[in-house]
Motif scaffolding. Structure first.
Motif, PDB file in Angstrom:
ATOM      1  N   ASN A   7      31.267   9.843  74.666  1.00 22.35           N
ATOM      2  CA  ASN A   7      30.105   8.518  74.547  1.00 22.35           C
ATOM      3  C   ASN A   7      29.461   8.812  75.891  1.00 22.35           C
ATOM      4  OD1 ASN A   7      32.375   7.182  72.732  1.00 22.35           O
ATOM      5  ND2 ASN A   7      30.438   6.447  72.352  1.00 22.35           N
ATOM      6  N   CYS A   8      28.266   8.543  75.876  1.00 21.91           N
ATOM      7  CA  CYS A   8      27.689   8.672  77.058  1.00 21.91           C
ATOM      8  C   CYS A   8      27.769   7.386  77.891  1.00 21.91           C
ATOM      9  CB  CYS A   8      25.861   8.705  76.811  1.00 21.91           C
ATOM     10  SG  CYS A   8      25.045   8.518  78.395  1.00 21.91           S
ATOM     11  N   PRO A   9      28.100   7.496  79.374  1.00 16.36           N
ATOM     12  CA  PRO A   9      28.427   6.146  79.941  1.00 16.36           C
ATOM     13  C   PRO A   9      27.266   5.466  80.261  1.00 16.36           C
ATOM     14  CG  PRO A   9      28.580   7.986  81.180  1.00 16.36           C
ATOM     15  CD  PRO A   9      28.339   8.691  80.100  1.00 16.36           C
ATOM     16  N   MET A  10      25.979   5.807  80.021  1.00 18.28           N
ATOM     17  CA  MET A  10      24.881   5.183  80.261  1.00 18.28           C
ATOM     18  C   MET A  10      24.230   4.594  78.950  1.00 18.28           C
ATOM     19  SD  MET A  10      22.703   7.762  83.037  1.00 18.28           S
ATOM     20  CE  MET A  10      21.369   6.565  82.969  1.00 18.28           C
ATOM     21  N   CYS A  11      24.130   5.228  77.720  1.00 20.47           N
ATOM     22  CA  CYS A  11      23.743   4.486  76.592  1.00 20.47           C
ATOM     23  C   CYS A  11      24.695   4.549  75.552  1.00 20.47           C
ATOM     24  CB  CYS A  11      22.566   5.480  76.242  1.00 20.47           C
ATOM     25  SG  CYS A  11      22.970   7.222  75.654  1.00 20.47           S
ATOM     26  N   GLY A  12      25.778   4.903  75.648  1.00 16.65           N
ATOM     27  CA  GLY A  12      26.779   4.946  74.804  1.00 16.65           C
ATOM     28  C   GLY A  12      26.545   5.709  73.495  1.00 16.65           C
ATOM     29  N   HIS A  20      27.391  17.842  82.522  1.00 13.71           N
ATOM     30  CA  HIS A  20      26.368  16.728  83.090  1.00 13.71           C
ATOM     31  C   HIS A  20      27.019  15.364  83.043  1.00 13.71           C
ATOM     32  CE1 HIS A  20      23.296  19.692  83.467  1.00 13.71           C
ATOM     33  NE2 HIS A  20      23.155  19.997  82.201  1.00 13.71           N
ATOM     34  N   LYS A  21      28.204  15.076  82.465  1.00 12.38           N
ATOM     35  CA  LYS A  21      28.678  13.972  82.323  1.00 12.38           C
ATOM     36  C   LYS A  21      27.916  12.771  81.719  1.00 12.38           C
ATOM     37  CE  LYS A  21      31.847  14.723  86.185  1.00 12.38           C
ATOM     38  NZ  LYS A  21      32.239  15.780  85.786  1.00 12.38           N
ATOM     39  N   VAL A  22      26.760  13.020  81.073  1.00 10.83           N
ATOM     40  CA  VAL A  22      25.796  12.053  80.399  1.00 10.83           C
ATOM     41  C   VAL A  22      25.198  12.843  79.316  1.00 10.83           C
ATOM     42  CG1 VAL A  22      25.518  10.354  82.192  1.00 10.83           C
ATOM     43  CG2 VAL A  22      23.774  12.301  81.999  1.00 10.83           C
ATOM     44  N   CYS A  23      24.469  12.341  78.405  1.00 11.58           N
ATOM     45  CA  CYS A  23      23.811  12.844  77.177  1.00 11.58           C
ATOM     46  C   CYS A  23      22.480  13.492  77.915  1.00 11.58           C
ATOM     47  CB  CYS A  23      23.604  12.042  76.199  1.00 11.58           C
ATOM     48  SG  CYS A  23      22.351  10.686  76.517  1.00 11.58           S
ATOM     49  N   MET A  24      21.722  14.379  77.010  1.00 14.33           N
ATOM     50  CA  MET A  24      20.860  15.138  77.556  1.00 14.33           C
ATOM     51  C   MET A  24      19.658  14.319  77.854  1.00 14.33           C
ATOM     52  SD  MET A  24      21.737  17.912  78.462  1.00 14.33           S
ATOM     53  CE  MET A  24      19.810  18.543  78.981  1.00 14.33           C
ATOM     54  N   ASP A  25      19.444  13.079  76.946  1.00 13.17           N
ATOM     55  CA  ASP A  25      18.189  12.191  77.021  1.00 13.17           C
ATOM     56  C   ASP A  25      18.585  11.404  78.423  1.00 13.17           C
ATOM     57  OD1 ASP A  25      17.276  13.032  74.682  1.00 13.17           O
ATOM     58  OD2 ASP A  25      18.168  11.146  73.493  1.00 13.17           O
ATOM     59  N   CYS A  26      19.883  10.844  78.710  1.00 13.31           N
ATOM     60  CA  CYS A  26      20.032  10.289  79.945  1.00 13.31           C
ATOM     61  C   CYS A  26      20.059  11.292  81.125  1.00 13.31           C
ATOM     62  CB  CYS A  26      21.358   9.508  79.871  1.00 13.31           C
ATOM     63  SG  CYS A  26      21.383   7.953  78.926  1.00 13.31           S
ATOM     64  N   TYR A  27      20.494  12.419  81.049  1.00 15.77           N
ATOM     65  CA  TYR A  27      20.196  13.423  81.941  1.00 15.77           C
ATOM     66  C   TYR A  27      18.717  13.554  82.397  1.00 15.77           C
ATOM     67  CZ  TYR A  27      20.823  17.725  84.534  1.00 15.77           C
ATOM     68  OH  TYR A  27      20.826  18.709  85.617  1.00 15.77           O
ATOM     69  N   ASP A  28      17.920  13.664  81.257  1.00 16.73           N
ATOM     70  CA  ASP A  28      16.508  13.830  81.579  1.00 16.73           C
ATOM     71  C   ASP A  28      15.880  12.779  82.295  1.00 16.73           C
ATOM     72  OD1 ASP A  28      16.444  16.150  80.006  1.00 16.73           O
ATOM     73  OD2 ASP A  28      15.663  15.573  78.384  1.00 16.73           O
ATOM     74  N   LYS A  29      16.368  11.380  81.967  1.00 14.56           N
ATOM     75  CA  LYS A  29      15.913  10.319  82.865  1.00 14.56           C
ATOM     76  C   LYS A  29      16.455  10.255  84.020  1.00 14.56           C
ATOM     77  CE  LYS A  29      16.047   7.423  78.758  1.00 14.56           C
ATOM     78  NZ  LYS A  29      16.598   6.270  77.794  1.00 14.56           N
ATOM     79  N   ILE A  30      17.673  10.663  84.408  1.00 20.27           N
ATOM     80  CA  ILE A  30      18.181  11.152  85.888  1.00 20.27           C
ATOM     81  C   ILE A  30      17.320  11.760  86.485  1.00 20.27           C
ATOM     82  CG2 ILE A  30      20.107  11.727  87.140  1.00 20.27           C
ATOM     83  CD1 ILE A  30      21.945  10.552  85.108  1.00 20.27           C
ATOM     84  N   LEU A  31      17.036  13.008  85.991  1.00 18.01           N
ATOM     85  CA  LEU A  31      16.079  13.934  86.646  1.00 18.01           C
ATOM     86  C   LEU A  31      14.794  13.182  86.752  1.00 18.01           C
ATOM     87  CD1 LEU A  31      16.949  17.309  84.765  1.00 18.01           C
ATOM     88  CD2 LEU A  31      17.833  16.480  87.149  1.00 18.01           C
ATOM     89  N   GLU A  32      14.319  12.720  85.887  1.00 14.20           N
ATOM     90  CA  GLU A  32      12.726  12.086  86.075  1.00 14.20           C
ATOM     91  C   GLU A  32      12.978  10.931  87.261  1.00 14.20           C
ATOM     92  OE1 GLU A  32       8.965  11.261  86.130  1.00 14.20           O
ATOM     93  OE2 GLU A  32       9.914  12.825  85.041  1.00 14.20           O
ATOM     94  N   LYS A  33      14.114  10.152  87.271  1.00 11.36           N
ATOM     95  CA  LYS A  33      14.159   9.080  88.292  1.00 11.36           C
ATOM     96  C   LYS A  33      14.084   9.842  89.640  1.00 11.36           C
ATOM     97  CE  LYS A  33      14.269   5.273  88.129  1.00 11.36           C
ATOM     98  NZ  LYS A  33      13.301   4.561  88.309  1.00 11.36           N
TER      99      LYS A  33
END
Length: 137
Positions: A7-12, A20-33
């Motif tokens: 389960n993604c620790p950011m979105c579940g 990456h330890k998070v899903c690709m959607d959240c990873y993309d958000k991290i990269l954007e941030k």
């Protein structure tokens, strides 16, 4: 490379962890941030971590990680963050070299004291055994 389903620790949501330890959607958000932070720092070269956090919404941990990775030096900006013990500016780890050396010296001192205490206990134990054997004679 196959990863574990987690389960993604950011979105579940469930995702295949490939490192990456998070899903690709959240990873993309991290990269954007991170891109947003880099742009802000590029435009505001003297900015400190709290100001960057407030302006971009990025967490302090993310910015410290970026400093440790040298991400700002790549754009010609030298940044630091405070040592968790004394507040001195550092670019890696959690404590500065002086605090690390003090902690190491204190640990070595404590280890020496413990070794001496064990040695004394051993000597005392040996003395007690010798005394008892004389009583038996």
């Amino acid at each position: 490379m196959a990863g574990k389903i987690k389960n993604c620790p950011m979105c579940g949501k469930l995702f295949n962890d490939t490192g990456h330890k998070v899903c690709m959607d959240c990873y993309d958000k991290i990269l954007e941030k991170e891109r947003e932070v880099v742009e802000y720092v590029r435009d505001h070269r003297g900015a400190k971590i709290p100001e960057i956090c407030e302006a971009t919404g990025a967490p302090t941990g993310m910015i410290k990680k970026m400093i440790r990775e040298g991400r700002f030096e790549q754009i010609g900006v030298k940044m630091t963050y405070p040592c968790e013990k004394c507040g001195a500016p550092i670019i890696s780890g959690k404590i500065c070299q002086q605090c690390e050396e003090k902690a190491r010296a204190e640990l070595q001192k404590q280890a020496s004291l413990q070794a001496a205490a064990r040695q004394m206990a051993k000597v005392d134990q040996n003395r007690g055994q010798g005394f008892r054997s004389k009583e038996r004679d």
